[in-house]
Write an enzyme that holds these catalytic residues in place. Structure first.
Site, PDB file in Angstrom:
ATOM      1  N   LYS A   1       2.263  -3.972  10.832  1.00 51.81           N
ATOM      2  CA  LYS A   1       1.065  -4.057  11.476  1.00 51.81           C
ATOM      3  C   LYS A   1       1.114  -4.580  12.867  1.00 51.81           C
ATOM      4  CE  LYS A   1      -3.318  -3.474  10.118  1.00 51.81           C
ATOM      5  NZ  LYS A   1      -3.692  -2.438   9.105  1.00 51.81           N
TER       6      LYS A   1
ATOM      7  N   LYS B   1       0.714  -1.258  -0.070  1.00 45.32           N
ATOM      8  CA  LYS B   1      -0.010   0.048   0.069  1.00 45.32           C
ATOM      9  C   LYS B   1       0.824   1.164   0.160  1.00 45.32           C
ATOM     10  CE  LYS B   1      -3.500  -0.590   2.709  1.00 45.32           C
ATOM     11  NZ  LYS B   1      -4.414  -0.617   3.945  1.00 45.32           N
TER      12      LYS B   1
HETATM   13  N1  GLU Z   1      -4.918   0.917   9.378  1.00 39.06           N
HETATM   14  C1  GLU Z   1      -5.302   1.635   8.135  1.00 39.06           C
HETATM   15  C2  GLU Z   1      -4.719   0.598   6.932  1.00 39.06           C
HETATM   16  O1  GLU Z   1      -4.897  -0.300   6.900  1.00 39.06           O
HETATM   17  C3  GLU Z   1      -4.206   2.844   8.495  1.00 39.06           C
HETATM   18  C4  GLU Z   1      -2.514   2.564   8.470  1.00 39.06           C
HETATM   19  C5  GLU Z   1      -1.821   3.749   8.852  1.00 39.06           C
HETATM   20  O2  GLU Z   1      -2.346   4.695   8.661  1.00 39.06           O
HETATM   21  O3  GLU Z   1      -0.859   3.575   9.301  1.00 39.06           O
HETATM   22  O4  GLU Z   1      -4.343   1.176   5.995  1.00 39.06           O
END
Ligand code: GLU
Length: 408
Positions: A102, A90
């Site tokens: 994560k 991402k």
């Molecule tokens: N939990 C969100 C995601 O899965 C945001 C992660 C973030 O802002 O670091 O993209």
């Protein structure tokens, strides 16, 4: 197939399409570091309970690890690993200088009191403090956590290092170093993508019908913004079930008010109740899974009526379902692009904290729009060149950028 196995299958396929080297793939197939912790928590009744937590740091090739912390009873290492890999992809698709990570705690946050949640969060913050930091790994909210959770982590971390360090987490409340626009950012980013793809649907925004599965932070803000932009939101659901209308539109803000008052989505005028399974299969133009993973599967993919699936949840579609949807001509905008608005504005929050500056919401949204549309464009270019799906193209864009970073 486990969640991680399916994530790795997609990675391997995209590596072939992108033509990255076997060594790049080898490096990206495993996390750089993963830690498991046990957090003892004093409960309100005086007993001591222990909770299992994880932080997985998948790749720092492009910058410090970045990714949310999830509180859910389903959290295990497999889930957190998959989510960490997806964060790596991402951030690379969005082309922000961050890696992927994560975290998660195996807990049902609805079953803990506010004070117990605070003690759990502070305990988790102490347990992962040695491996996080503004230059190292920057957590954020995810399913089951919120701005308040981040405020507790920032506070606990600040006590450990002996100075305020707001940039250690993002998604904080505005009065604790948060950014304007962060709470709605995932939904806002999803809407920018939908608007850019509106032409594919061959209808105007006012004619476009949308069904949203999941009415948490992401689903609610998306539904609210889509409605404000003129779309017809014809169905929404949360974990307890959903509501739908046959004509006109739901009003997401009124639904949220009702939900806050009673804990349940209120019945709209001329509306009906639907189950989560029915919502996925409802007649609509755009289906927006905004809850959790594995919702669109081999079993129901053949009955999805939407022409566009906008994945605001992480991992809502299984690889088997992907193949079925592709054969049926349904466009799937993958999670790693569609929901990247959250982490993009997290990056802006981190920048503001580090520079000691505060951006206005207008500036945040304009930069978000530019960043997410640039990611969409890069993905579309590769899709056309390689004649592949949106998902494989997005992964391929990310892999190419990761390879450049790994080569140094
Ligand atoms: N939990 C969100 C995601 O899965 C945001 C992660 C973030 O802002 O670091 O993209």
């Amino acid at each position: 197939m486990s969640l991680l196995q399916s994530a790795l299958t997609r990675l391997e396929e995209a590596a072939r399409v992108a033509g990255v080297s076997p060594e790049t793939l080898l490096i990206l197939q495993n996390p750089e570091r993963e830690i498991g912790v046990h957090i003892p928590v004093r409960m309100d009744d005086g007993t001591l309970r222990k909770f299992r937590g994880f932080r997985v740091q998948w790749s720092s090739a492009r910058g410090p690890y970045k990714g949310g912390i999830r509180y859910a009873p389903t959290v295990d290492l497999d889930e957190v690993q998959s989510l960490a890999l997806w964060m790596t992809i991402k951030c690379a698709v969005a082309d922000i200088p961050l890696g992927g990570g994560k975290g998660g705690v195996e807990v049902d946050p609805k079953k803990l009191s506010h004070a117990e949640l605070e003690r759990l969060t502070r305990g988790f913050a102490r347990a992962i403090a040695p491996v996080i930091g503004p230059d190292r790994d920057i957590p954020a909210p995810d399913v089951g956590t919120s701005g308040e959770t981040m405020r507790w982590i920032a506070d606990e971390y600040g006590k450990i290092v002996g100075r305020p360090e707001p940039a250690v987490v993002t998604g904080k409340p505005l009065n604790a170093g948060g950014s304007a626009g962060r709470e709605a950012a995932t939904g806002q980013g999803g809407l920018y993508i939908l608007q850019a793809l509106q032409e594919r649907l061959g209808k105007s925004a006012e004619e476009t019908t949308i069904a949203v599965q999941g009415f948490g932070n992401v689903g609610y803000h998306f539904a609210r913004l889509a409605r404000a932009a003129g779309h017809r939101v014809i169905a929404v659901s949360d974990s307890r079930g959903g509501v739908a209308v046959n004509s006109g539109s739901l009003e997401p803000e009124a639904l949220m008010e009702g939900k806050k008052a009673t804990g349940e989505l209120p019945m709209p005028p001329q509306g009906k109740r639907v189950t989560n399974a029915e919502l996925l299969e409802i007649s609509c133009d755009v289906l927006v899974p905004a809850g959790v993973e594995n919702q669109i599967t081999e079993e129901n993919a053949g009955r999805i009526k939407a022409r566009l699936v906008l994945e605001l949840a992480n991992g809502p579609t299984t690889p088997e379902a992907d193949a079925i949807l592709e054969k049926r001509g349904v466009t799937v905008v993958p999670d790693v692009l569609a929901n990247s608005g959250g982490v993009i504005v997290s990056y802006f929050e981190w920048l503001q904290n580090r520079e000691g500056r505060v951006w206005e919401e207008r500036e945040v949204n304009e930069r978000l729009r530019q960043t997410i549309l640039a990611a969409l464009k890069a993905m579309q270019k590769l899709k056309e060149e390689k004649k592949t799906s949106f998902r494989t193209a997005a992964y391929a864009v990310a892999l190419t950028r990761l390879e450049e970073a790994l080569r140094g």
